[in-house]
Write a protein that holds these residues in place. Structure first.
Motif, PDB file in Angstrom:
ATOM      1  N   MET A   1       0.845  -1.195   0.000  1.00 37.51           N
ATOM      2  CA  MET A   1       0.000   0.000   0.000  1.00 37.51           C
ATOM      3  C   MET A   1       0.880   1.244   0.000  1.00 37.51           C
ATOM      4  O   MET A   1       2.020   1.221   0.452  1.00 37.51           O
ATOM      5  N   THR A   2       0.335   2.351  -0.494  1.00 43.16           N
ATOM      6  CA  THR A   2       1.073   3.597  -0.584  1.00 43.16           C
ATOM      7  C   THR A   2       0.319   4.694   0.148  1.00 43.16           C
ATOM      8  O   THR A   2      -0.771   4.492   0.651  1.00 43.16           O
ATOM      9  N   ASP A   3       0.938   5.891   0.183  1.00 45.74           N
ATOM     10  CA  ASP A   3       0.288   7.041   0.802  1.00 45.74           C
ATOM     11  C   ASP A   3      -0.702   7.703  -0.144  1.00 45.74           C
ATOM     12  O   ASP A   3      -1.403   8.637   0.249  1.00 45.74           O
ATOM     13  N   LYS A   4      -0.733   7.253  -1.399  1.00 42.97           N
ATOM     14  CA  LYS A   4      -1.646   7.861  -2.366  1.00 42.97           C
ATOM     15  C   LYS A   4      -2.294   6.772  -3.220  1.00 42.97           C
ATOM     16  O   LYS A   4      -1.602   5.925  -3.789  1.00 42.97           O
ATOM     17  N   LEU A   5      -3.609   6.808  -3.301  1.00 40.14           N
ATOM     18  CA  LEU A   5      -4.351   5.876  -4.142  1.00 40.14           C
ATOM     19  C   LEU A   5      -4.440   6.402  -5.571  1.00 40.14           C
ATOM     20  O   LEU A   5      -4.377   7.616  -5.808  1.00 40.14           O
ATOM     21  N   GLU A   6      -4.634   5.502  -6.496  1.00 38.54           N
ATOM     22  CA  GLU A   6      -4.947   5.878  -7.874  1.00 38.54           C
ATOM     23  C   GLU A   6      -6.346   5.351  -8.172  1.00 38.54           C
ATOM     24  O   GLU A   6      -6.593   4.149  -8.073  1.00 38.54           O
ATOM     25  N   ILE A   7      -7.257   6.271  -8.481  1.00 41.13           N
ATOM     26  CA  ILE A   7      -8.640   5.926  -8.793  1.00 41.13           C
ATOM     27  C   ILE A   7      -8.836   6.060 -10.304  1.00 41.13           C
ATOM     28  O   ILE A   7      -8.506   7.093 -10.890  1.00 41.13           O
ATOM     29  N   TRP A   8      -9.396   5.026 -10.906  1.00 37.96           N
ATOM     30  CA  TRP A   8      -9.615   5.028 -12.343  1.00 37.96           C
ATOM     31  C   TRP A   8     -11.086   5.244 -12.653  1.00 37.96           C
ATOM     32  O   TRP A   8     -11.955   4.623 -12.054  1.00 37.96           O
ATOM     33  N   THR A   9     -11.334   6.130 -13.613  1.00 30.68           N
ATOM     34  CA  THR A   9     -12.693   6.408 -14.060  1.00 30.68           C
ATOM     35  C   THR A   9     -12.695   6.550 -15.582  1.00 30.68           C
ATOM     36  O   THR A   9     -11.673   6.291 -16.244  1.00 30.68           O
ATOM     37  N   LEU A  10     -13.816   6.963 -16.135  1.00 30.64           N
ATOM     38  CA  LEU A  10     -13.928   7.155 -17.581  1.00 30.64           C
ATOM     39  C   LEU A  10     -13.343   8.493 -17.988  1.00 30.64           C
ATOM     40  O   LEU A  10     -13.335   9.449 -17.208  1.00 30.64           O
ATOM     41  N   ASP A  11     -12.898   8.580 -19.238  1.00 34.67           N
ATOM     42  CA  ASP A  11     -12.338   9.843 -19.714  1.00 34.67           C
ATOM     43  C   ASP A  11     -13.426  10.878 -19.995  1.00 34.67           C
ATOM     44  O   ASP A  11     -13.180  12.080 -19.945  1.00 34.67           O
ATOM     45  N   TRP A  12     -14.651  10.386 -20.260  1.00 30.06           N
ATOM     46  CA  TRP A  12     -15.739  11.314 -20.611  1.00 30.06           C
ATOM     47  C   TRP A  12     -17.060  10.585 -20.510  1.00 30.06           C
ATOM     48  O   TRP A  12     -17.134   9.376 -20.757  1.00 30.06           O
ATOM     49  N   VAL A  13     -18.108  11.310 -20.113  1.00 37.15           N
ATOM     50  CA  VAL A  13     -19.494  10.828 -20.222  1.00 37.15           C
ATOM     51  C   VAL A  13     -20.340  12.011 -20.664  1.00 37.15           C
ATOM     52  O   VAL A  13     -19.959  13.170 -20.459  1.00 37.15           O
ATOM     53  N   PRO A  14     -21.503  11.775 -21.265  1.00 40.59           N
ATOM     54  CA  PRO A  14     -22.354  12.888 -21.679  1.00 40.59           C
ATOM     55  C   PRO A  14     -22.785  13.738 -20.488  1.00 40.59           C
ATOM     56  O   PRO A  14     -23.145  13.216 -19.435  1.00 40.59           O
ATOM     57  N   MET A  15     -22.765  15.051 -20.666  1.00 39.61           N
ATOM     58  CA  MET A  15     -23.155  15.958 -19.589  1.00 39.61           C
ATOM     59  C   MET A  15     -24.658  16.222 -19.607  1.00 39.61           C
ATOM     60  O   MET A  15     -25.258  16.494 -18.573  1.00 39.61           O
ATOM     61  N   THR A  16     -25.290  16.161 -20.778  1.00 37.82           N
ATOM     62  CA  THR A  16     -26.724  16.414 -20.894  1.00 37.82           C
ATOM     63  C   THR A  16     -27.485  15.116 -20.727  1.00 37.82           C
ATOM     64  O   THR A  16     -27.342  14.192 -21.536  1.00 37.82           O
ATOM     65  N   GLY A  36      -9.293  11.630   4.512  1.00 41.63           N
ATOM     66  CA  GLY A  36      -8.061  12.409   4.391  1.00 41.63           C
ATOM     67  C   GLY A  36      -6.961  11.655   3.673  1.00 41.63           C
ATOM     68  O   GLY A  36      -5.782  11.815   3.981  1.00 41.63           O
ATOM     69  N   ILE A  37      -7.333  10.818   2.712  1.00 40.44           N
ATOM     70  CA  ILE A  37      -6.374  10.023   1.949  1.00 40.44           C
ATOM     71  C   ILE A  37      -6.105  10.699   0.608  1.00 40.44           C
ATOM     72  O   ILE A  37      -7.038  11.052  -0.120  1.00 40.44           O
ATOM     73  N   ASN A  38      -4.843  10.886   0.276  1.00 41.52           N
ATOM     74  CA  ASN A  38      -4.482  11.484  -1.003  1.00 41.52           C
ATOM     75  C   ASN A  38      -4.771  10.512  -2.144  1.00 41.52           C
ATOM     76  O   ASN A  38      -4.610   9.291  -2.005  1.00 41.52           O
ATOM     77  N   TYR A  39      -5.173  11.062  -3.282  1.00 49.11           N
ATOM     78  CA  TYR A  39      -5.463  10.201  -4.426  1.00 49.11           C
ATOM     79  C   TYR A  39      -5.259  10.964  -5.723  1.00 49.11           C
ATOM     80  O   TYR A  39      -5.366  12.191  -5.782  1.00 49.11           O
ATOM     81  N   ASP A  40      -4.941  10.221  -6.768  1.00 50.12           N
ATOM     82  CA  ASP A  40      -4.908  10.730  -8.128  1.00 50.12           C
ATOM     83  C   ASP A  40      -6.032  10.062  -8.909  1.00 50.12           C
ATOM     84  O   ASP A  40      -6.506   8.979  -8.534  1.00 50.12           O
ATOM     85  N   VAL A  41      -6.446  10.702  -9.983  1.00 48.34           N
ATOM     86  CA  VAL A  41      -7.494  10.144 -10.837  1.00 48.34           C
ATOM     87  C   VAL A  41      -6.918   9.899 -12.228  1.00 48.34           C
ATOM     88  O   VAL A  41      -6.351  10.800 -12.844  1.00 48.34           O
ATOM     89  N   SER A  42      -7.045   8.682 -12.705  1.00 44.80           N
ATOM     90  CA  SER A  42      -6.634   8.311 -14.057  1.00 44.80           C
ATOM     91  C   SER A  42      -7.865   7.873 -14.839  1.00 44.80           C
ATOM     92  O   SER A  42      -8.919   7.617 -14.255  1.00 44.80           O
ATOM     93  N   THR A  43      -7.732   7.770 -16.143  1.00 43.55           N
ATOM     94  CA  THR A  43      -8.913   7.486 -16.966  1.00 43.55           C
ATOM     95  C   THR A  43      -8.690   6.352 -17.951  1.00 43.55           C
ATOM     96  O   THR A  43      -7.553   6.048 -18.346  1.00 43.55           O
ATOM     97  N   VAL A  44      -9.807   5.762 -18.329  1.00 40.24           N
ATOM     98  CA  VAL A  44      -9.857   4.801 -19.430  1.00 40.24           C
ATOM     99  C   VAL A  44     -10.910   5.307 -20.410  1.00 40.24           C
ATOM    100  O   VAL A  44     -11.836   6.022 -20.019  1.00 40.24           O
ATOM    101  N   PRO A  45     -10.808   4.966 -21.689  1.00 40.03           N
ATOM    102  CA  PRO A  45     -11.766   5.485 -22.670  1.00 40.03           C
ATOM    103  C   PRO A  45     -13.170   4.929 -22.467  1.00 40.03           C
ATOM    104  O   PRO A  45     -13.354   3.756 -22.155  1.00 40.03           O
ATOM    105  N   LEU A  46     -14.157   5.803 -22.670  1.00 41.30           N
ATOM    106  CA  LEU A  46     -15.549   5.361 -22.667  1.00 41.30           C
ATOM    107  C   LEU A  46     -15.868   4.590 -23.940  1.00 41.30           C
ATOM    108  O   LEU A  46     -16.514   3.549 -23.908  1.00 41.30           O
ATOM    109  N   ALA A  47     -15.404   5.101 -25.066  1.00 41.86           N
ATOM    110  CA  ALA A  47     -15.839   4.586 -26.364  1.00 41.86           C
ATOM    111  C   ALA A  47     -15.179   3.263 -26.744  1.00 41.86           C
ATOM    112  O   ALA A  47     -15.828   2.357 -27.262  1.00 41.86           O
ATOM    113  N   GLU A  48     -13.890   3.147 -26.516  1.00 38.75           N
ATOM    114  CA  GLU A  48     -13.169   1.955 -26.968  1.00 38.75           C
ATOM    115  C   GLU A  48     -12.503   1.283 -25.775  1.00 38.75           C
ATOM    116  O   GLU A  48     -11.566   1.816 -25.193  1.00 38.75           O
TER     117      GLU A  48
END
Length: 214
Positions: A1-16, A36-48
């Protein structure tokens, strides 16, 4: 484990009329803010969907996390991993921990398992929604519980409240019936600064992608 997590989400979703504000990486951002845990956010493509995405999440979904050598998918599993890092999210005593676990799983298995397919049938305009009575029963049970207590566990906020409120806060679910205790609970939980910060950050993430045409 580290002092910072990496959270993965989508690169984009429709806003409307899209899922922005409800994509489930929000749950993990929120939990980290509460703890109070530090984290970064990374992305994967929605479309492909890529082979790398499927290697991290075998169903091609989000979120998933990386915590040093530990990699976990499914929002509930990720939440419990984060909760075990900090007593802000899970009591340290055996009884409090057990009750937190049971209510976290209940939010997923007893409520969301019904609410998500019910919601999907509603928005697709199905002529008959055979899940309505089932959902009404589950929401009525939760209403009865929340009319007698402020929080689900140990008279304090836990990760179980985070997850239950996130399941219940979907607009169509909130407008289904008159449940004042549940509504007050959702408002109380989502008024927390950690939720507001996580929600704002997720919306900004998707708005930036929308502005650049993904």
């Amino acid at each position: 484990m580290t002092d910072k997590l990496e959270i993965w989400t989508l690169d984009w979703v429709p806003m409307t009329n899209g899922p922005a504000g409800f994509v489930r990486d929000l749950r993990l951002r929120w939990a980290c803010e509460e703890a109070g845990i530090n984290y970064d956010v990374s992305t994967v493509p929605l479309a492909e969907k890529t082979s790398e995405h499927f290697s991290r999440q075998p169903f091609g979904q989000v979120p998933f996390i990386k915590d040093g050598e530990i990699e976990i998918f499914e929002s509930g599993a990720c939440l419990l991993h984060i909760a075990r890092k900090n007593e802000n999210l899970m009591p340290g005593d055996p009884v409090g921990e057990a009750e937190t676990l049971q209510w976290t799983i209940a939010a997923l298995n007893s409520v969301e398992m019904v609410s998500v397919p019910w919601w999907f049938l509603e928005i697709t305009g199905a002529k008959e929604n055979g899940l309505t009575d089932w959902l009404e029963s589950r929401l009525s049970h939760i209403e009865g519980i929340l009319s007698e207590r402020e929080w689900l566990v140990s008279d304090r906020f836990t990760v179980a409240d985070l997850l239950m409120a996130d399941v219940l806060r979907v607009k169509k679910i909130r407008s289904f019936g008159d449940r004042p205790a549940s509504e007050a609970y959702i408002q109380r939980v989502t008024d927390r600064p950690a939720f507001q910060k996580a929600h704002t950050a997720q919306m900004a993430h998707f708005q930036a992608a929308d502005a650049t045409g993904n």
